[in-house]
Design a protein around this motif. Structure first.
Motif, mmCIF file in Angstrom:
data_model
loop_
_atom_site.group_PDB
_atom_site.id
_atom_site.type_symbol
_atom_site.label_atom_id
_atom_site.label_comp_id
_atom_site.label_asym_id
_atom_site.label_seq_id
_atom_site.Cartn_x
_atom_site.Cartn_y
_atom_site.Cartn_z
ATOM 1 N N ALA A 83 26.758 46.145 61.506
ATOM 2 C CA ALA A 83 27.258 46.996 60.416
ATOM 3 C C ALA A 83 26.116 47.522 59.547
ATOM 4 O O ALA A 83 26.187 48.630 59.011
ATOM 5 C CB ALA A 83 28.259 46.211 59.568
ATOM 6 N N GLU A 84 25.053 46.729 59.409
ATOM 7 C CA GLU A 84 23.924 47.130 58.563
ATOM 8 C C GLU A 84 22.878 47.942 59.320
ATOM 9 O O GLU A 84 22.051 48.617 58.704
ATOM 10 C CB GLU A 84 23.250 45.888 57.967
ATOM 11 C CG GLU A 84 23.900 45.362 56.696
ATOM 12 C CD GLU A 84 23.744 46.360 55.551
ATOM 13 O OE1 GLU A 84 22.614 46.537 55.054
ATOM 14 O OE2 GLU A 84 24.761 46.978 55.169
ATOM 15 N N LEU A 85 22.892 47.852 60.637
ATOM 16 C CA LEU A 85 21.839 48.492 61.423
ATOM 17 C C LEU A 85 21.733 50.003 61.213
ATOM 18 O O LEU A 85 20.618 50.524 61.060
ATOM 19 C CB LEU A 85 22.037 48.185 62.909
ATOM 20 C CG LEU A 85 21.634 46.776 63.366
ATOM 21 C CD1 LEU A 85 21.877 46.614 64.857
ATOM 22 C CD2 LEU A 85 20.173 46.495 63.041
ATOM 23 N N PRO A 86 22.838 50.753 61.200
ATOM 24 C CA PRO A 86 22.697 52.210 61.034
ATOM 25 C C PRO A 86 21.946 52.602 59.766
ATOM 26 O O PRO A 86 21.048 53.461 59.801
ATOM 27 C CB PRO A 86 24.155 52.699 61.008
ATOM 28 C CG PRO A 86 24.906 51.671 61.771
ATOM 29 C CD PRO A 86 24.241 50.370 61.451
ATOM 30 N N ARG A 87 22.293 51.987 58.646
ATOM 31 C CA ARG A 87 21.641 52.326 57.374
ATOM 32 C C ARG A 87 20.148 51.981 57.414
ATOM 33 O O ARG A 87 19.298 52.783 56.993
ATOM 34 C CB ARG A 87 22.324 51.579 56.236
ATOM 35 C CG ARG A 87 21.698 51.845 54.859
ATOM 36 C CD ARG A 87 22.392 51.039 53.771
ATOM 37 N NE ARG A 87 22.189 49.604 53.943
ATOM 38 C CZ ARG A 87 21.088 48.961 53.521
ATOM 39 N NH1 ARG A 87 20.105 49.636 52.947
ATOM 40 N NH2 ARG A 87 20.980 47.656 53.683
ATOM 41 N N LEU A 92 14.324 53.366 57.937
ATOM 42 C CA LEU A 92 13.012 53.141 58.540
ATOM 43 C C LEU A 92 12.514 54.410 59.236
ATOM 44 O O LEU A 92 11.324 54.754 59.148
ATOM 45 C CB LEU A 92 13.078 51.986 59.536
ATOM 46 C CG LEU A 92 11.738 51.581 60.160
ATOM 47 C CD1 LEU A 92 10.800 51.047 59.083
ATOM 48 C CD2 LEU A 92 11.940 50.524 61.245
ATOM 49 N N ALA A 93 13.409 55.124 59.913
ATOM 50 C CA ALA A 93 13.016 56.371 60.586
ATOM 51 C C ALA A 93 12.499 57.389 59.579
ATOM 52 O O ALA A 93 11.475 58.039 59.799
ATOM 53 C CB ALA A 93 14.193 56.942 61.370
ATOM 54 N N GLY A 124 25.389 48.846 74.137
ATOM 55 C CA GLY A 124 26.784 49.173 74.401
ATOM 56 C C GLY A 124 27.401 50.124 73.406
ATOM 57 O O GLY A 124 28.581 50.477 73.519
ATOM 58 N N ASP A 125 26.627 50.545 72.410
ATOM 59 C CA ASP A 125 27.131 51.425 71.352
ATOM 60 C C ASP A 125 26.327 52.717 71.379
ATOM 61 O O ASP A 125 25.174 52.748 70.932
ATOM 62 C CB ASP A 125 27.002 50.724 69.995
ATOM 63 C CG ASP A 125 27.615 51.529 68.851
ATOM 64 O OD1 ASP A 125 27.594 52.777 68.917
ATOM 65 O OD2 ASP A 125 28.084 50.910 67.883
ATOM 66 N N ARG A 126 26.929 53.778 71.875
ATOM 67 C CA ARG A 126 26.210 55.029 72.081
ATOM 68 C C ARG A 126 25.564 55.552 70.801
ATOM 69 O O ARG A 126 24.377 55.938 70.782
ATOM 70 C CB ARG A 126 27.168 56.064 72.672
ATOM 71 C CG ARG A 126 26.551 57.412 72.968
ATOM 72 C CD ARG A 126 26.769 58.415 71.853
ATOM 73 N NE ARG A 126 26.205 59.716 72.149
ATOM 74 C CZ ARG A 126 25.999 60.673 71.264
ATOM 75 N NH1 ARG A 126 26.344 60.476 69.997
ATOM 76 N NH2 ARG A 126 25.474 61.835 71.626
ATOM 77 N N ASN A 127 26.301 55.596 69.723
ATOM 78 C CA ASN A 127 25.782 56.140 68.469
ATOM 79 C C ASN A 127 24.659 55.277 67.899
ATOM 80 O O ASN A 127 23.659 55.789 67.380
ATOM 81 C CB ASN A 127 26.906 56.296 67.451
ATOM 82 C CG ASN A 127 27.885 57.382 67.839
ATOM 83 O OD1 ASN A 127 27.536 58.346 68.528
ATOM 84 N ND2 ASN A 127 29.140 57.239 67.420
ATOM 85 N N LEU A 128 24.826 53.978 68.000
ATOM 86 C CA LEU A 128 23.792 53.082 67.485
ATOM 87 C C LEU A 128 22.530 53.163 68.340
ATOM 88 O O LEU A 128 21.407 53.134 67.819
ATOM 89 C CB LEU A 128 24.319 51.641 67.460
ATOM 90 C CG LEU A 128 23.453 50.616 66.725
ATOM 91 C CD1 LEU A 128 23.218 51.038 65.285
ATOM 92 C CD2 LEU A 128 24.113 49.235 66.774
ATOM 93 N N LEU A 129 22.700 53.290 69.653
ATOM 94 C CA LEU A 129 21.547 53.425 70.538
ATOM 95 C C LEU A 129 20.800 54.727 70.251
ATOM 96 O O LEU A 129 19.569 54.759 70.258
ATOM 97 C CB LEU A 129 22.004 53.392 71.996
ATOM 98 C CG LEU A 129 20.889 53.483 73.047
ATOM 99 C CD1 LEU A 129 19.929 52.309 72.907
ATOM 100 C CD2 LEU A 129 21.480 53.537 74.452
ATOM 101 N N LEU A 130 21.543 55.790 69.992
ATOM 102 C CA LEU A 130 20.919 57.068 69.644
ATOM 103 C C LEU A 130 20.053 56.915 68.399
ATOM 104 O O LEU A 130 18.917 57.397 68.349
ATOM 105 C CB LEU A 130 22.001 58.127 69.420
ATOM 106 C CG LEU A 130 21.531 59.494 68.923
ATOM 107 C CD1 LEU A 130 20.566 60.131 69.919
ATOM 108 C CD2 LEU A 130 22.726 60.409 68.677
#
Length: 424
Positions: A83-87, A92-93, A124-130
């Motif tokens: 849940a925190e990874l996207p933010r 960081l990017a 396994g999560d396309r959006n998160l992998l992107l």
């Protein structure tokens, strides 16, 4: 700039000393530290030139913001907190993209293994992998040494399995390109791993995506570079042959250029890559047979107001003119007049003048045969103006003098070069 290096900690301590000991305000303290180290010949290109956040209430020294973000991301990965990874990946990017010094600091503090774990966690999560690939791409920019075998395999596997997804393909190819710039071992490993058909396949499969086509063409070109000073001999020529002979690279690039005639950014990349692939006589001839020369002539005529396209088309024409038969085809196609026009139109652009002169170097005798002496004289006059008007005369002058010498010989005129320069 000198070759001496210092650690980020050393710079931070100097800034803090300026603040506490000499009562400077933060901006002045940073400027003074920069001036101090640069006067000693220290290379500060990888140093974050900012004041570190103040110490906490218990006196603990704080880290730069990007390292704080990295710490939070590391905890989220360790705790599998998706849940925190996207933010955190987004933050960081953004910080990595600000400047090389930020991503260098992150890279020196373990950002790569954290991001590799994040990519594996997001499989396994396309959006998160992107998002993870986009952040990895930002980190690798200028830091190809960070990528290891596990990262190479992850990128290759993802590009093969998810090649139909244009956004994922784009993010993955960007990672590959950054990892291969100035890094011969990474280039060779990726080629051995099968990256070339992945790149040409992406151009064909996503032929309607300007970003994918441009980035994949650029990545193909990087595979033909010999820019790693740590390696005495690279495989640039071998890679170029593989792209052409095993992956139909010339046809793929020319067909893509035909589809993007209105996009100068894509056309520049495609022409630049074609130039890098013109390493054998038969490849130059194949470009002509596939309609590449006709396309270049059309682009030069239609894109005269786009310096980036003009420069790369001239570079491609220069490259394919390495084949004597193609020289004749270039003149017969009317390209010589357009090259002269391009030089005349962009006299203030030394790169265009240089590429144009190089493209014309071997064509003056042919011009005399086909267009007559007066046409050759006009070419020489424009070239002399190019030499006189160029911002970087010394880069263009040797080539201009060679062309003038050949032109005078072809015209059977005994006119010294100095006279040509004075008359024109």
């Amino acid at each position: 700039m000198g070759s001496k290096q210092i650690a980020q900690e050393t710079f931070d301590d100097a800034v803090q000393e300026n603040i506490t000991e000499f009562e400077m305000d933060p901006e002045e303290a940073v400027r003074e530290a920069v001036q101090q180290f640069e006067s000693q010949g220290v290379d500060l290109s990888n140093i974050v030139k900012a004041v570190r956040p103040p110490a906490s209430e218990n006196g603990q020294r704080q880290k730069h913001q990007i390292l704080q973000t990295l710490d939070s991301l590391s905890r989220a990965v360790a705790e599998l907190d998706e849940a925190e990874l996207p933010r955190l990946l987004s933050a960081l990017a953004a910080q990595c993209k600000e400047q090389l010094a930020f991503r260098h600091l992150a890279g020196q503090n373990g950002a790569y293994p954290v991001l590799l774990s994040a990519c594996q966690l997001a499989a396994g999560d396309r959006n998160l992998l992107l998002q993870a690939f986009s952040t990895l791409s930002a980190l690798l920019d200028g830091q190809p040494d960070l990528l290891d075998a596990a990262g190479q395999e992850l990128l290759l596997q993802s590009l093969r399995e998810r090649g139909e997804d244009a956004e994922l393909a784009l993010a993955g190819i960007r990672c590959v390109r950054h990892a291969c710039l100035k890094h011969e071992h990474n280039r060779q490993d990726f080629v051995k791993g099968g990256i070339l058909p992945v790149l040409t396949g992406a151009i064909t499969r996503h032929g309607d995506s300007a970003d994918v086509v441009r980035t994949a063409a650029s990545a193909l070109r990087v595979m033909t570079f010999d820019d790693d000073i740590r390696v005495p001999f690279g495989h640039a020529h071998d890679h170029a042959k593989m792209i052409v002979l095993e992956n139909d690279g010339l046809r793929v690039l020319i067909e893509a250029a035909k589809a993007f005639r209105g996009n100068s950014g894509v056309l520049s990349e495609l022409c630049a890559t074609l130039a890098r692939l013109s390493v054998r006589n038969e490849f130059c001839q194949e470009i002509v047979d596939l309609g590449g020369l006709s396309l270049m002539v059309t682009l030069l005529a239609d894109c005269m107001e786009h310096p980036d396209v003009v420069k790369q088309v001239l570079s491609a024409l220069r490259a394919v003119a390495g084949n004597d038969n193609v020289k004749d085809a270039i003149v017969a196609a009317g390209a010589t007049e357009l090259i002269v026009l391009a030089i005349s139109h962009h006299l203030g652009n030394p790169q265009i003048c240089e590429q144009g002169c190089a493209a014309l170097k071997e064509q003056i005798p042919i011009c005399v045969c086909l267009a007559g002496a007066e046409g050759a004289v006009q070419v020489l006059r424009v070239l002399c103006r190019c030499c006189a008007g160029s911002v970087q005369v010394l880069r263009v002058l040797p080539c201009v003098l060679q062309i003038c010498e050949q032109g005078c010989a072809a015209l059977k005129e005994q006119i010294p070069i100095s006279v040509w320069l004075c008359r024109c």
